[in-house]
Design a protein around this motif. Structure first.
Motif, PDB file in Angstrom:
ATOM      1  N   ASN A 232      -1.628  10.916   5.617  1.00  0.00           N
ATOM      2  CA  ASN A 232      -2.708  11.905   5.534  1.00  0.00           C
ATOM      3  C   ASN A 232      -2.199  13.314   5.788  1.00  0.00           C
ATOM      4  OD1 ASN A 232      -2.176  11.876   8.250  1.00  0.00           O
ATOM      5  ND2 ASN A 232      -4.235  11.301   8.895  1.00  0.00           N
ATOM      6  N   ARG A 233      -0.889  13.507   5.682  1.00  0.00           N
ATOM      7  CA  ARG A 233      -0.279  14.807   5.950  1.00  0.00           C
ATOM      8  C   ARG A 233       0.956  14.972   5.081  1.00  0.00           C
ATOM      9  NH1 ARG A 233       4.380  14.085   8.659  1.00  0.00           N
ATOM     10  NH2 ARG A 233       4.693  12.025   9.561  1.00  0.00           N
ATOM     11  N   ILE A 234       1.378  16.193   4.914  1.00  0.00           N
ATOM     12  CA  ILE A 234       2.629  16.529   4.235  1.00  0.00           C
ATOM     13  C   ILE A 234       3.753  16.529   5.273  1.00  0.00           C
ATOM     14  CG2 ILE A 234       3.854  18.423   3.064  1.00  0.00           C
ATOM     15  CD1 ILE A 234       1.139  19.260   1.904  1.00  0.00           C
ATOM     16  N   GLY A 235       4.954  16.143   4.872  1.00  0.00           N
ATOM     17  CA  GLY A 235       6.090  16.300   5.782  1.00  0.00           C
ATOM     18  C   GLY A 235       6.996  15.103   5.907  1.00  0.00           C
ATOM     19  N   GLY A 236       6.469  13.891   5.755  1.00  0.00           N
ATOM     20  CA  GLY A 236       7.315  12.718   5.925  1.00  0.00           C
ATOM     21  C   GLY A 236       7.867  12.631   7.327  1.00  0.00           C
TER      22      GLY A 236
ATOM     23  N   CYS B  61      -2.196   2.865  -6.893  1.00  0.00           N
ATOM     24  CA  CYS B  61      -2.267   3.173  -5.467  1.00  0.00           C
ATOM     25  C   CYS B  61      -3.136   2.154  -4.745  1.00  0.00           C
ATOM     26  CB  CYS B  61      -2.826   4.574  -5.261  1.00  0.00           C
ATOM     27  SG  CYS B  61      -1.780   5.870  -5.969  1.00  0.00           S
ATOM     28  N   ALA B  62      -3.030   2.160  -3.415  1.00  0.00           N
ATOM     29  CA  ALA B  62      -3.776   1.202  -2.593  1.00  0.00           C
ATOM     30  C   ALA B  62      -5.273   1.374  -2.720  1.00  0.00           C
ATOM     31  CB  ALA B  62      -3.338   1.335  -1.133  1.00  0.00           C
ATOM     32  N   ASP B  63      -5.735   2.559  -3.098  1.00  0.00           N
ATOM     33  CA  ASP B  63      -7.175   2.785  -3.258  1.00  0.00           C
ATOM     34  C   ASP B  63      -7.662   2.456  -4.668  1.00  0.00           C
ATOM     35  OD1 ASP B  63      -6.134   4.831  -4.771  1.00  0.00           O
ATOM     36  OD2 ASP B  63      -7.049   6.460  -3.617  1.00  0.00           O
ATOM     37  N   ASN B  64      -6.792   1.759  -5.448  1.00  0.00           N
ATOM     38  CA  ASN B  64      -7.098   1.315  -6.819  1.00  0.00           C
ATOM     39  C   ASN B  64      -7.088   2.445  -7.843  1.00  0.00           C
ATOM     40  OD1 ASN B  64      -7.435  -1.470  -6.183  1.00  0.00           O
ATOM     41  ND2 ASN B  64      -9.492  -1.013  -5.390  1.00  0.00           N
TER      42      ASN B  64
ATOM     43  N   LEU C  88      -1.557  15.044  -3.521  1.00  0.00           N
ATOM     44  CA  LEU C  88      -2.695  14.237  -3.089  1.00  0.00           C
ATOM     45  C   LEU C  88      -2.249  13.385  -1.911  1.00  0.00           C
ATOM     46  CD1 LEU C  88      -4.182  12.942  -6.493  1.00  0.00           C
ATOM     47  CD2 LEU C  88      -4.891  14.948  -5.150  1.00  0.00           C
ATOM     48  N   VAL C  89      -2.932  13.496  -0.774  1.00  0.00           N
ATOM     49  CA  VAL C  89      -2.605  12.684   0.399  1.00  0.00           C
ATOM     50  C   VAL C  89      -3.438  11.410   0.402  1.00  0.00           C
ATOM     51  CG1 VAL C  89      -1.858  14.668   1.758  1.00  0.00           C
ATOM     52  CG2 VAL C  89      -4.248  13.935   1.847  1.00  0.00           C
ATOM     53  N   ASN C  90      -3.104  10.494   1.334  1.00  0.00           N
ATOM     54  CA  ASN C  90      -3.762   9.183   1.411  1.00  0.00           C
ATOM     55  C   ASN C  90      -3.661   8.438   0.084  1.00  0.00           C
ATOM     56  OD1 ASN C  90      -4.737   9.393   4.158  1.00  0.00           O
ATOM     57  ND2 ASN C  90      -6.232  10.885   3.392  1.00  0.00           N
ATOM     58  N   LYS C  91      -2.519   8.566  -0.582  1.00  0.00           N
ATOM     59  CA  LYS C  91      -2.276   7.908  -1.856  1.00  0.00           C
ATOM     60  C   LYS C  91      -1.013   7.050  -1.746  1.00  0.00           C
ATOM     61  CE  LYS C  91      -5.604   9.410  -4.579  1.00  0.00           C
ATOM     62  NZ  LYS C  91      -6.490   8.495  -5.334  1.00  0.00           N
ATOM     63  N   GLU C  92      -1.156   5.876  -1.144  1.00  0.00           N
ATOM     64  CA  GLU C  92      -0.020   4.970  -1.033  1.00  0.00           C
ATOM     65  C   GLU C  92       0.211   4.278  -2.379  1.00  0.00           C
ATOM     66  OE1 GLU C  92       1.325   0.729   0.945  1.00  0.00           O
ATOM     67  OE2 GLU C  92      -0.332   1.842   1.874  1.00  0.00           O
ATOM     68  N   VAL C  93       1.354   4.525  -2.978  1.00  0.00           N
ATOM     69  CA  VAL C  93       1.703   3.887  -4.246  1.00  0.00           C
ATOM     70  C   VAL C  93       2.118   2.450  -3.967  1.00  0.00           C
ATOM     71  CG1 VAL C  93       3.305   3.908  -6.195  1.00  0.00           C
ATOM     72  CG2 VAL C  93       2.365   6.060  -5.322  1.00  0.00           C
ATOM     73  N   THR C  94       1.443   1.517  -4.620  1.00  0.00           N
ATOM     74  CA  THR C  94       1.732   0.098  -4.405  1.00  0.00           C
ATOM     75  C   THR C  94       2.515  -0.520  -5.549  1.00  0.00           C
ATOM     76  OG1 THR C  94      -0.426  -0.474  -5.328  1.00  0.00           O
ATOM     77  CG2 THR C  94      -0.264  -0.261  -2.926  1.00  0.00           C
TER      78      THR C  94
ATOM     79  N   GLY D 200       5.856  10.691  -2.653  1.00  0.00           N
ATOM     80  CA  GLY D 200       6.259  11.149  -1.331  1.00  0.00           C
ATOM     81  C   GLY D 200       6.297  12.657  -1.225  1.00  0.00           C
ATOM     82  N   ALA D 201       5.683  13.191  -0.157  1.00  0.00           N
ATOM     83  CA  ALA D 201       5.658  14.643   0.073  1.00  0.00           C
ATOM     84  C   ALA D 201       6.411  14.998   1.338  1.00  0.00           C
ATOM     85  CB  ALA D 201       4.219  15.152   0.141  1.00  0.00           C
ATOM     86  N   GLY D 202       7.516  14.280   1.589  1.00  0.00           N
ATOM     87  CA  GLY D 202       8.427  14.686   2.646  1.00  0.00           C
ATOM     88  C   GLY D 202       9.335  15.795   2.143  1.00  0.00           C
ATOM     89  N   LEU D 203      10.439  16.024   2.841  1.00  0.00           N
ATOM     90  CA  LEU D 203      11.331  17.115   2.457  1.00  0.00           C
ATOM     91  C   LEU D 203      11.840  16.977   1.032  1.00  0.00           C
ATOM     92  CD1 LEU D 203      13.587  17.913   5.548  1.00  0.00           C
ATOM     93  CD2 LEU D 203      12.027  19.464   4.376  1.00  0.00           C
ATOM     94  N   SER D 204      12.269  15.777   0.637  1.00  0.00           N
ATOM     95  CA  SER D 204      12.846  15.625  -0.695  1.00  0.00           C
ATOM     96  C   SER D 204      11.787  15.741  -1.778  1.00  0.00           C
ATOM     97  CB  SER D 204      13.607  14.299  -0.804  1.00  0.00           C
ATOM     98  OG  SER D 204      12.793  13.216  -0.415  1.00  0.00           O
ATOM     99  N   GLY D 205      10.624  15.091  -1.594  1.00  0.00           N
ATOM    100  CA  GLY D 205       9.571  15.181  -2.589  1.00  0.00           C
ATOM    101  C   GLY D 205       9.032  16.584  -2.731  1.00  0.00           C
TER     102      GLY D 205
END
Length: 486
Positions: free
Chosen positions: A55-59, A260-263, A241-247, A28-33
């Motif tokens: 696809n963006r920073i900020g959460g 991640c969702a993109d394997n 790295l954006v567009n990296k959903e951890v599954t 996560g690249a929101g405020l805490s990450g």
């Protein structure tokens, strides 16, 4: 011989890990990450990676362009100045605005546009705000809603409130119920633990400090030290790295594996998980292998996650009186209007408490929307939102209100990587010990040492629900990682 062989195997494993893994992966690249990454870089730990699902920073800080400035679809204000880590970091180096809400004037309107007794409304508002400034009594363990209603209606039996019509008192109570839900993202103030409400880390100073037309995302420039000391800038973005959903996070072994969702797959010694409480509630069973300890899953299960959506209504010109410090149109709903709208496509309007002016944008009014009808709201198109809001303003204020020319809205509850707005702790949460501090507890590996750390506003005991809570917990998680490194 066995010792030498063991050392050789161990060295090979360490070399492989060093070549293909990271000391710490932050989810996560929101405020805490982002804060955790910045603090680790500041302490000289460069072997880190941040995986961001969007696809963006900020959460939940989501600043978007608007004409010649920027507006916030997520976090919007800095609440308080003293002991607020964000204000203390930024305040001396940024020209904050201040909506001066404490001194601004609400214009209370009856939903049907009929005349109202402003003196009596002001008396009731003063009473309500005094109750809301509650000092916590540990002998009381109920909800904030029951606390408010008990003290509100008892006071109405005494002077100077005895002569006020009970029907008006009911309307004002409904407004403060909606106002409270707007603040906490709750469906009902009976869902708000009085302990959490009263012990929230309210900071001194204005609660409505604004970023003017720059937007909340400005804070990332200060977290990375690009402002005000560019020579000390931390290159946080290069670690993201954006567009990296951890599954899945497999922590059953010497090395943690994140898929991640993109394997794609990443290895780490430590993980800082900063995903929202909404994500944890919906997916913790599949996110972690093995599953999290029962103490942690219980805290996730019995905490709640509030829903709150935002609308910005744009007008071609301000139609409200600008000769005084106008704050908002506060709507007092009549019992008849509530009854007539219930069950119709306009029922969602009942959960609107006010239309609020926006600092630095004189043609905008902001609206918060909460309640059980949020899923319906997220299906509404722009025209319906404009038409319904115009109908209400025209009815409550004056038939001459111009039609908005634009509506910009959020949809946090439908976004897979958020699933709502911010954390909420109920009386049920308190009963089961589901507290921010328990959500913050690290998870230990088989060697008994911490492996996974948790940050985010929901893990802040004093500032759950606040942006400064997110920053503080990011720093705290980074410190925990530094302490765990041997």
């Amino acid at each position: 011989m066995k010792v030498a062989l063991y050392c050789t195997v161990t060295l090979i494993i360490l070399l492989l890990h060093t070549s293909h893994g990271y000391r710490t992966v932050i989810v996560g690249a929101g405020l805490s990450g982002y804060s955790a990454a910045a603090r680790l870089l500041e302490r000289g730990v460069n072997d880190i990676l941040v995986l961001e699902a969007e696809n963006r920073i900020g959460g939940r800080v989501h600043t978007v362009p608007f004409h010649n400035g920027r507006i916030d679809m997520g976090a919007q204000w800095v609440h308080g100045q003293q002991n607020n880590i964000i204000y203390e970091m930024v305040g001396a180096h940024f020209p904050f605005g201040d909506s001066a809400w404490e001194n601004a004037a609400d214009m209370f309107l009856l939903s049907d546009g009929t005349a109202r007794n402003q003196t009596q409304i002001a008396q009731l508002a003063h009473l309500a705000e005094g109750i809301m400034a509650v000092v916590y009594d540990p002998s009381y363990t109920g909800s904030f809603g029951s606390f408010f209603e008990y003290h509100y209606w008892n006071a109405l039996n005494n002077e100077p409130y005895r002569a006020i019509p009970r029907s008006l008192a009911t309307k004002v109570q409904h407004f403060y119920h909606t106002y409270t839900n707007n603040f906490f993202g709750s469906k009902s103030w009976f869902d708000i633990s009085i302990e959490i409400y009263a012990n929230a880390g309210y900071t001194l100073g204005s609660q409505w400090v604004t970023w003017r037309d720059s937007g909340f995302s400005t804070v990332f420039e200060f977290l990375s030290k690009r402002r005000p000391f560019p020579q000390q800038a931390l290159d946080v973005e290069s670690k993201i790295l954006v567009n990296k959903e951890v599954t899945n996070i497999n922590w059953d072994g010497a090395v943690i594996t994140l898929r991640c969702a993109d394997n794609s797959q990443y290895l780490a010694d430590y993980v800082i998980f900063t995903g929202s409480l909404g994500v944890l509630k919906h997916r913790h069973n599949t996110l972690f292998t093995p599953t999290l300890p029962a103490r942690k899953t219980s805290a996730i299960q019995y905490s709640d996650y509030g829903s709150l959506e935002k609308i910005f209504l744009e007008f071609s010109a301000p139609f409200w009186d600008q000769s005084y410090n106008f704050a908002e149109f506060s709507i007092l709903w009549t019992e008849r209007d509530i009854a007539e709208l219930t069950g119709t496509s306009r029922e969602w309007l009942i959960h609107i408490g006010y239309f609020r002016r926006i600092d630095a944008f004189p043609t905008l009014l902001g609206v918060f929307f909460i309640g059980a009808r949020i899923p319906d709201f997220n299906a509404f198109d722009q025209n319906k939102i404009i038409n319904d809001c115009h109908w209400l303003l025209s009815r409550a204020y004056t038939p001459n209100v111009p039609r908005p020319i634009n509506a910009i809205r959020s949809n946090w509850i439908t976004l897979r990587n958020f699933m709502g707005a911010y954390s909420l702790f109920t009386p049920t949460s308190a009963y089961y010990g589901a507290t921010p501090s328990r959500l913050a507890e690290p998870v230990n590996g088989s060697n008994g040492r911490p492996r996974i750390f948790f940050a985010g506003e929901h893990t802040s005991q004093l500032f759950s629900g606040y942006a400064n809570g997110a920053v503080e917990t990011g720093y705290r998680a980074a410190a925990e990682v530094l302490s765990a490194v041997v």
